[in-house]
Structure formats: C-alpha cells, structure tokens
Design a protein around this motif. Structure first.
Motif, PDB file in Angstrom:
ATOM      1  N   GLN A  29       0.766  -1.303  -0.067  1.00 30.62           N
ATOM      2  CA  GLN A  29      -0.060   0.136   0.059  1.00 30.62           C
ATOM      3  C   GLN A  29       0.772   1.141   0.159  1.00 30.62           C
ATOM      4  O   GLN A  29       1.959   1.320   0.337  1.00 30.62           O
ATOM      5  CB  GLN A  29      -0.848  -0.053   1.226  1.00 30.62           C
ATOM      6  N   VAL A  30       0.481   2.469  -0.608  1.00 30.56           N
ATOM      7  CA  VAL A  30       0.829   3.606  -0.674  1.00 30.56           C
ATOM      8  C   VAL A  30       0.526   4.385   0.723  1.00 30.56           C
ATOM      9  O   VAL A  30      -0.329   4.514   1.164  1.00 30.56           O
ATOM     10  CB  VAL A  30       0.281   4.376  -1.617  1.00 30.56           C
ATOM     11  N   ARG A  31       1.697   4.656   1.270  1.00 26.13           N
ATOM     12  CA  ARG A  31       1.470   5.280   2.535  1.00 26.13           C
ATOM     13  C   ARG A  31       2.008   6.747   2.628  1.00 26.13           C
ATOM     14  O   ARG A  31       3.034   7.150   2.088  1.00 26.13           O
ATOM     15  CB  ARG A  31       2.550   4.552   3.831  1.00 26.13           C
ATOM     16  N   GLN A  54       5.544  -3.825   8.272  1.00 27.74           N
ATOM     17  CA  GLN A  54       4.690  -3.811   7.149  1.00 27.74           C
ATOM     18  C   GLN A  54       5.188  -3.600   5.986  1.00 27.74           C
ATOM     19  O   GLN A  54       4.711  -4.293   4.982  1.00 27.74           O
ATOM     20  CB  GLN A  54       3.523  -2.712   7.531  1.00 27.74           C
ATOM     21  N   THR A  55       6.166  -2.564   5.612  1.00 26.80           N
ATOM     22  CA  THR A  55       6.765  -2.513   4.319  1.00 26.80           C
ATOM     23  C   THR A  55       7.564  -3.559   3.960  1.00 26.80           C
ATOM     24  O   THR A  55       7.472  -3.859   2.749  1.00 26.80           O
ATOM     25  CB  THR A  55       7.706  -1.084   4.486  1.00 26.80           C
ATOM     26  N   HIS A  56       8.409  -4.048   4.658  1.00 26.75           N
ATOM     27  CA  HIS A  56       9.190  -5.038   4.575  1.00 26.75           C
ATOM     28  C   HIS A  56       8.461  -6.408   4.483  1.00 26.75           C
ATOM     29  O   HIS A  56       8.938  -7.203   3.271  1.00 26.75           O
ATOM     30  CB  HIS A  56      10.397  -5.241   5.661  1.00 26.75           C
ATOM     31  N   GLU A  57       7.563  -6.632   5.116  1.00 23.15           N
ATOM     32  CA  GLU A  57       6.562  -7.609   4.652  1.00 23.15           C
ATOM     33  C   GLU A  57       5.959  -7.666   3.457  1.00 23.15           C
ATOM     34  O   GLU A  57       5.923  -8.550   2.510  1.00 23.15           O
ATOM     35  CB  GLU A  57       5.575  -7.950   5.802  1.00 23.15           C
ATOM     36  N   GLU A  58       5.342  -6.616   3.017  1.00 24.25           N
ATOM     37  CA  GLU A  58       4.667  -6.416   1.730  1.00 24.25           C
ATOM     38  C   GLU A  58       5.812  -6.515   0.801  1.00 24.25           C
ATOM     39  O   GLU A  58       5.485  -7.231  -0.133  1.00 24.25           O
ATOM     40  CB  GLU A  58       4.104  -4.753   1.444  1.00 24.25           C
ATOM     41  N   LYS A  60       8.530  -8.528   0.872  1.00 23.22           N
ATOM     42  CA  LYS A  60       8.953  -9.781   0.678  1.00 23.22           C
ATOM     43  C   LYS A  60       7.667 -10.564   0.026  1.00 23.22           C
ATOM     44  O   LYS A  60       7.959 -11.651  -0.835  1.00 23.22           O
ATOM     45  CB  LYS A  60       9.180 -10.386   2.141  1.00 23.22           C
ATOM     46  N   GLN A  61       6.527 -10.243   0.374  1.00 21.68           N
ATOM     47  CA  GLN A  61       5.256 -11.085  -0.084  1.00 21.68           C
ATOM     48  C   GLN A  61       5.171 -10.649  -1.644  1.00 21.68           C
ATOM     49  O   GLN A  61       4.691 -11.703  -2.409  1.00 21.68           O
ATOM     50  CB  GLN A  61       3.953 -10.513   0.619  1.00 21.68           C
ATOM     51  N   HIS A  62       5.323  -9.554  -2.007  1.00 23.80           N
ATOM     52  CA  HIS A  62       5.154  -9.114  -3.326  1.00 23.80           C
ATOM     53  C   HIS A  62       6.348  -9.834  -4.142  1.00 23.80           C
ATOM     54  O   HIS A  62       6.098 -10.319  -5.303  1.00 23.80           O
ATOM     55  CB  HIS A  62       5.341  -7.638  -3.661  1.00 23.80           C
ATOM     56  N   SER A  63       7.540  -9.616  -4.029  1.00 27.90           N
ATOM     57  CA  SER A  63       8.838 -10.025  -4.723  1.00 27.90           C
ATOM     58  C   SER A  63       9.235 -11.564  -4.586  1.00 27.90           C
ATOM     59  O   SER A  63       9.962 -11.857  -5.282  1.00 27.90           O
ATOM     60  CB  SER A  63       9.698  -9.312  -4.817  1.00 27.90           C
ATOM     61  N   GLY A  64       8.943 -11.834  -3.222  1.00 29.71           N
ATOM     62  CA  GLY A  64       9.299 -13.209  -2.892  1.00 29.71           C
ATOM     63  C   GLY A  64      11.096 -12.889  -2.447  1.00 29.71           C
ATOM     64  O   GLY A  64      11.775 -13.937  -2.033  1.00 29.71           O
ATOM     65  N   GLN A  65      11.420 -11.811  -2.352  1.00 32.96           N
ATOM     66  CA  GLN A  65      12.879 -11.427  -1.771  1.00 32.96           C
ATOM     67  C   GLN A  65      12.745 -10.568  -0.822  1.00 32.96           C
ATOM     68  O   GLN A  65      12.143  -9.650  -0.617  1.00 32.96           O
ATOM     69  CB  GLN A  65      13.666 -11.041  -3.052  1.00 32.96           C
ATOM     70  N   GLY A  66      14.037 -10.420  -0.141  1.00 34.27           N
ATOM     71  CA  GLY A  66      14.083  -9.444   1.147  1.00 34.27           C
ATOM     72  C   GLY A  66      14.142 -10.016   2.445  1.00 34.27           C
ATOM     73  O   GLY A  66      14.089 -11.162   2.708  1.00 34.27           O
ATOM     74  N   LEU A  67      14.283  -9.090   3.268  1.00 35.04           N
ATOM     75  CA  LEU A  67      14.119  -9.291   4.772  1.00 35.04           C
ATOM     76  C   LEU A  67      12.858 -10.026   5.455  1.00 35.04           C
ATOM     77  O   LEU A  67      12.815 -10.629   5.891  1.00 35.04           O
ATOM     78  CB  LEU A  67      14.364  -8.178   5.592  1.00 35.04           C
ATOM     79  N   GLY A  68      11.699  -9.535   4.848  1.00 36.54           N
ATOM     80  CA  GLY A  68      10.455  -9.658   5.495  1.00 36.54           C
ATOM     81  C   GLY A  68      10.114  -8.940   6.588  1.00 36.54           C
ATOM     82  O   GLY A  68      11.250  -8.528   7.342  1.00 36.54           O
ATOM     83  N   GLY A  69       9.006  -8.903   7.042  1.00 42.43           N
ATOM     84  CA  GLY A  69       8.702  -8.127   8.306  1.00 42.43           C
ATOM     85  C   GLY A  69       9.166  -8.393   9.606  1.00 42.43           C
ATOM     86  O   GLY A  69       9.508  -7.817  10.402  1.00 42.43           O
ATOM     87  N   THR A  70       9.226  -9.862   9.930  1.00 45.35           N
ATOM     88  CA  THR A  70       9.660 -10.263  11.108  1.00 45.35           C
ATOM     89  C   THR A  70      11.131  -9.893  11.342  1.00 45.35           C
ATOM     90  O   THR A  70      11.562  -9.447  12.382  1.00 45.35           O
ATOM     91  CB  THR A  70       9.518 -11.691  11.476  1.00 45.35           C
ATOM     92  N   VAL A  71      12.116 -10.200  10.380  1.00 47.87           N
ATOM     93  CA  VAL A  71      13.587  -9.879  10.643  1.00 47.87           C
ATOM     94  C   VAL A  71      13.677  -8.325  10.433  1.00 47.87           C
ATOM     95  O   VAL A  71      14.638  -7.821  11.238  1.00 47.87           O
ATOM     96  CB  VAL A  71      14.219 -10.443   9.407  1.00 47.87           C
TER      97      VAL A  71
END
Length: 141
Positions: A29-31, A54-58, A60-71
């Motif tokens: 989402q746009v914040r 939220q931004t890192h989880e989004e 990760k969910q979108h691209s399948g790459q990155g830290l993810g929200g929890t990390v």
C-alpha cells in the motif's frame, strides 16, 4: 513466454520470470509520507517499528525476496541504526528488479548523519521511492 529483455510498458507488472519464476505476489500500500512521519514523531518511534514490519513484509510477499517483516522488526529493535541503510537498500533493489530507476540505496542512509533534517530527507526519499514503486504496479495513490 515473455522475454525479460523486452521492454515492458511503464507501470505494467513484470512477468513472473523477473521474480525467479515466482510471480509477483500481492501489492503493498501507498503510505502518506507526511502522516507516516508525523505518526513516528507522535508515537516516539513506535510507529517506525510498525512501518518497518509492514513495508518489509509487503516487499517480501510481493517479490519473494528481501528481509520480510519479522526480520526487519527484530533488526530495528536490536540494531536499529542498520535499518536506515537496509530499508532504502531493499526499496532500491525492489525498484531495480522491476526495471525502474533505483532512486535509493544503502548510501541513502547517510542522510541520517544530519540531525533531524537528514532524517526527514531520508524518509521522504525512501518512502517516496517505495510509494512510486507501488503506484507503478497499479496501486492507486
């Protein structure tokens, strides 16, 4: 099958091959930059933790790459200063994988060396680049 070397229409989602065979997941989402920054100030930084999660989880969910929200949340809690470098690096990488101009990178974190004003510049640049990415993928501004 779509050729990755072929230019895509600006704003069109990338073909699944651009994400390692896994199609792009749900869009983020746009914040609003101003309201997000204000929430961080008013909550004495607590909204910053929510924002990172939220931004890192989004991403990760979108691209399948990155830290993810929890990390991202754990890093922001235990070694917070590294996030001012990791966050723009991930946003820049997300944009680059989509064929967009990178606009931000880990070096963007150096803006935080300037007290307060640098933090504002860093957040405006980083959040703006992320918002621009989501709108390029079809999320209404």
């Amino acid at each position: 099958m779509t050729d990755l070397n072929q230019p895509t229409t600006p704003g069109a989602p990338l073909p699944p091959q651009a994400y390692g065979g896994r199609g792009p997941g749900p869009l983020g989402q746009v914040r609003g930059t101003g309201i997000s920054f204000l929430l961080m100030v008013v909550t004495f930084g607590i909204y910053g933790l929510v924002y990172y999660y939220q931004t890192h989880e989004e991403m990760k969910q979108h691209s399948g790459q990155g830290l993810g929200g929890t990390v991202a949340l754990l890093l922001s809690l235990f070694v917070g200063p590294v996030m001012v470098f990791l966050h723009p690096a991930e946003v820049g990488a997300l944009r680059e994988r989509a064929g967009l101009e990178k606009r931000v990178s880990g070096v963007t974190g150096l803006w935080n060396l300037l007290p307060f004003v640098g933090t504002i510049v860093w957040f405006v640049k980083t959040n703006g680049a992320l918002n621009d990415y989501w709108t390029s993928q079809g999320v209404p501004a």
